[in-house]
Design an enzyme around this catalytic site. Sequence first.
Site, PDB file in Angstrom:
ATOM      1  N   SER A 186      34.163 -53.860 -20.031  1.00  0.00           N
ATOM      2  CA  SER A 186      34.047 -53.176 -21.335  1.00  0.00           C
ATOM      3  C   SER A 186      33.111 -54.012 -22.197  1.00  0.00           C
ATOM      4  CB  SER A 186      35.423 -53.051 -21.987  1.00  0.00           C
ATOM      5  OG  SER A 186      36.317 -52.376 -21.147  1.00  0.00           O
TER       6      SER A 186
ATOM      7  N   LYS B 201      33.692 -46.049 -23.952  1.00  0.00           N
ATOM      8  CA  LYS B 201      34.868 -46.879 -23.656  1.00  0.00           C
ATOM      9  C   LYS B 201      35.427 -47.521 -24.932  1.00  0.00           C
ATOM     10  CE  LYS B 201      37.882 -49.615 -21.783  1.00  0.00           C
ATOM     11  NZ  LYS B 201      39.197 -49.108 -21.411  1.00  0.00           N
TER      12      LYS B 201
ATOM     13  N   LYS C  52      38.921 -57.354 -28.851  1.00  0.00           N
ATOM     14  CA  LYS C  52      37.478 -57.368 -28.559  1.00  0.00           C
ATOM     15  C   LYS C  52      36.935 -55.942 -28.525  1.00  0.00           C
ATOM     16  CE  LYS C  52      36.476 -57.008 -24.429  1.00  0.00           C
ATOM     17  NZ  LYS C  52      36.087 -56.192 -23.301  1.00  0.00           N
TER      18      LYS C  52
HETATM   19  P1  NAD Z   1      40.793 -60.668 -16.773  1.00  0.00           P
HETATM   20  O1  NAD Z   1      40.668 -61.672 -17.858  1.00  0.00           O
HETATM   21  O2  NAD Z   1      42.088 -60.503 -16.072  1.00  0.00           O
HETATM   22  O3  NAD Z   1      39.667 -60.930 -15.652  1.00  0.00           O
HETATM   23  C1  NAD Z   1      38.380 -61.379 -15.902  1.00  0.00           C
HETATM   24  C2  NAD Z   1      37.986 -62.275 -14.736  1.00  0.00           C
HETATM   25  O4  NAD Z   1      36.616 -62.679 -14.890  1.00  0.00           O
HETATM   26  C3  NAD Z   1      38.815 -63.558 -14.656  1.00  0.00           C
HETATM   27  O5  NAD Z   1      39.369 -63.690 -13.363  1.00  0.00           O
HETATM   28  C4  NAD Z   1      37.812 -64.660 -14.976  1.00  0.00           C
HETATM   29  O6  NAD Z   1      38.081 -65.882 -14.271  1.00  0.00           O
HETATM   30  C5  NAD Z   1      36.517 -64.035 -14.512  1.00  0.00           C
HETATM   31  N1  NAD Z   1      35.317 -64.564 -15.144  1.00  0.00           N
HETATM   32  C6  NAD Z   1      35.074 -64.739 -16.467  1.00  0.00           C
HETATM   33  N2  NAD Z   1      33.814 -65.190 -16.665  1.00  0.00           N
HETATM   34  C7  NAD Z   1      33.246 -65.309 -15.434  1.00  0.00           C
HETATM   35  C8  NAD Z   1      31.973 -65.718 -14.960  1.00  0.00           C
HETATM   36  N3  NAD Z   1      31.023 -66.088 -15.817  1.00  0.00           N
HETATM   37  N4  NAD Z   1      31.744 -65.701 -13.626  1.00  0.00           N
HETATM   38  C9  NAD Z   1      32.696 -65.321 -12.754  1.00  0.00           C
HETATM   39  N5  NAD Z   1      33.935 -64.914 -13.144  1.00  0.00           N
HETATM   40  C10 NAD Z   1      34.203 -64.907 -14.465  1.00  0.00           C
HETATM   41  O7  NAD Z   1      40.306 -59.292 -17.413  1.00  0.00           O
HETATM   42  P2  NAD Z   1      40.642 -57.801 -16.910  1.00  0.00           P
HETATM   43  O8  NAD Z   1      41.914 -57.358 -17.559  1.00  0.00           O
HETATM   44  O9  NAD Z   1      40.471 -57.732 -15.444  1.00  0.00           O
HETATM   45  O10 NAD Z   1      39.448 -57.018 -17.637  1.00  0.00           O
HETATM   46  C11 NAD Z   1      38.107 -57.065 -17.168  1.00  0.00           C
HETATM   47  C12 NAD Z   1      37.300 -56.095 -18.039  1.00  0.00           C
HETATM   48  O11 NAD Z   1      37.851 -54.778 -17.920  1.00  0.00           O
HETATM   49  C13 NAD Z   1      37.323 -56.449 -19.531  1.00  0.00           C
HETATM   50  O12 NAD Z   1      36.089 -56.111 -20.111  1.00  0.00           O
HETATM   51  C14 NAD Z   1      38.443 -55.542 -20.077  1.00  0.00           C
HETATM   52  O13 NAD Z   1      38.261 -55.270 -21.460  1.00  0.00           O
HETATM   53  C15 NAD Z   1      38.283 -54.321 -19.195  1.00  0.00           C
HETATM   54  N6  NAD Z   1      39.471 -53.494 -18.967  1.00  0.00           N
HETATM   55  C16 NAD Z   1      40.712 -54.059 -18.738  1.00  0.00           C
HETATM   56  C17 NAD Z   1      41.822 -53.215 -18.493  1.00  0.00           C
HETATM   57  C18 NAD Z   1      43.195 -53.773 -18.216  1.00  0.00           C
HETATM   58  O14 NAD Z   1      44.173 -52.978 -18.232  1.00  0.00           O
HETATM   59  N7  NAD Z   1      43.376 -55.058 -17.932  1.00  0.00           N
HETATM   60  C19 NAD Z   1      41.648 -51.828 -18.479  1.00  0.00           C
HETATM   61  C20 NAD Z   1      40.365 -51.288 -18.681  1.00  0.00           C
HETATM   62  C21 NAD Z   1      39.289 -52.129 -18.921  1.00  0.00           C
END
Ligand code: NAD
Length: 293
Positions: free
Chosen positions: A100, A174, A243
């Site tokens: 997102s 989104k 965010k």
């Molecule tokens: P999360 O924090 O669980 O996962 C993010 C992952 O990215 C982590 O494992 C982190 O170690 C990794 N990461 C961060 N920076 C990095 C880099 N530079 N290189 C490699 N890895 C890196 O987040 P999430 O809940 O999986 O969400 C991911 C995206 O999806 C976000 O933008 C969030 O807003 C969106 N989203 C989340 C949900 C939800 O229900 N969790 C639903 C829809 C959308």
Amino acid sequence: MMNIGFIGLGMMGYPMAHLLTQGGHALRVMDLNAATTSRFVAEHEGASAAAALQDFGDAQVLITMLPDSNAVESVVLGKEGMQGLDGILRPGTAIIDMSSSEPVRSRRLAGLLAGRGFRYLDAPVSGGVKRAVAGTLAIMVGGDAQVLADMEPVLNLLGKCTHVGAAGAGHAMKALNNYVSAAGLVATVEALHAGQAFGLDPNVMVSVLNASTGKNNTTENKASQFMLSGAYNSGFSLALMAKDLGIAMGLGKSVGQPMPLGDEVLQIWRDASEALGPSADHTEMYRYAPPKT
Ligand code: NAD
């Protein structure tokens, strides 16, 4: 079968990458958390770990599922003298950002990548961890229709795509979706607190809301499951929701569209995020008690 590079194995990325391997694709994966990367590779035959961005050189498709635009740009364009994927991937490779991210930055990134011969889609998702596991996410796609048509066999393993416009449009959609969702969540929490103070049973309230016009995603899928139960483990952090609201309100400002309710809702989420800390689940908004007046 395609060679797919996948960066970001968090709450969403891990089950999504899993489904891509189930669909027969060869995955090369990377996460800042090396233990998560190792676990994924151990659990998936045919998946391999990328120790550095250089290891993605043979990817035909590169998917990012990272927290935000800063993280996405850091891997795609590089940072602090480190080469980014734009200097590593072969021209023609499709780069799909499913995070997102910020729509204006995504539009700029798409332009930069097009100039270097890459294909780009923004394809953020909605539906949470449960629907990521099931492969039934709502995927809102910005970018070229032909690129989407080429990539749909891959994306369809994760959910259902809707093409919403040019590059950046998926991320705009989104952020606005999450504004509507976050406002509904706050309204539900406030109503539950006020009802309880009056003497209503919150479990009865949720049942009545779900049979009435106040029904929304929070009353249906979050209130009983994650709030009243005290579980607070939906898998979507409060900080990420704050965010997303910041992105939505920034979008409103960038197009000159006032969103006065949204500004209030954003402040509530930012205050809650500061009070509860970075590890709080977004459903903990229920136990965040704004000061009574
Ligand atoms: P999360 O924090 O669980 O996962 C993010 C992952 O990215 C982590 O494992 C982190 O170690 C990794 N990461 C961060 N920076 C990095 C880099 N530079 N290189 C490699 N890895 C890196 O987040 P999430 O809940 O999986 O969400 C991911 C995206 O999806 C976000 O933008 C969030 O807003 C969106 N989203 C989340 C949900 C939800 O229900 N969790 C639903 C829809 C959308």
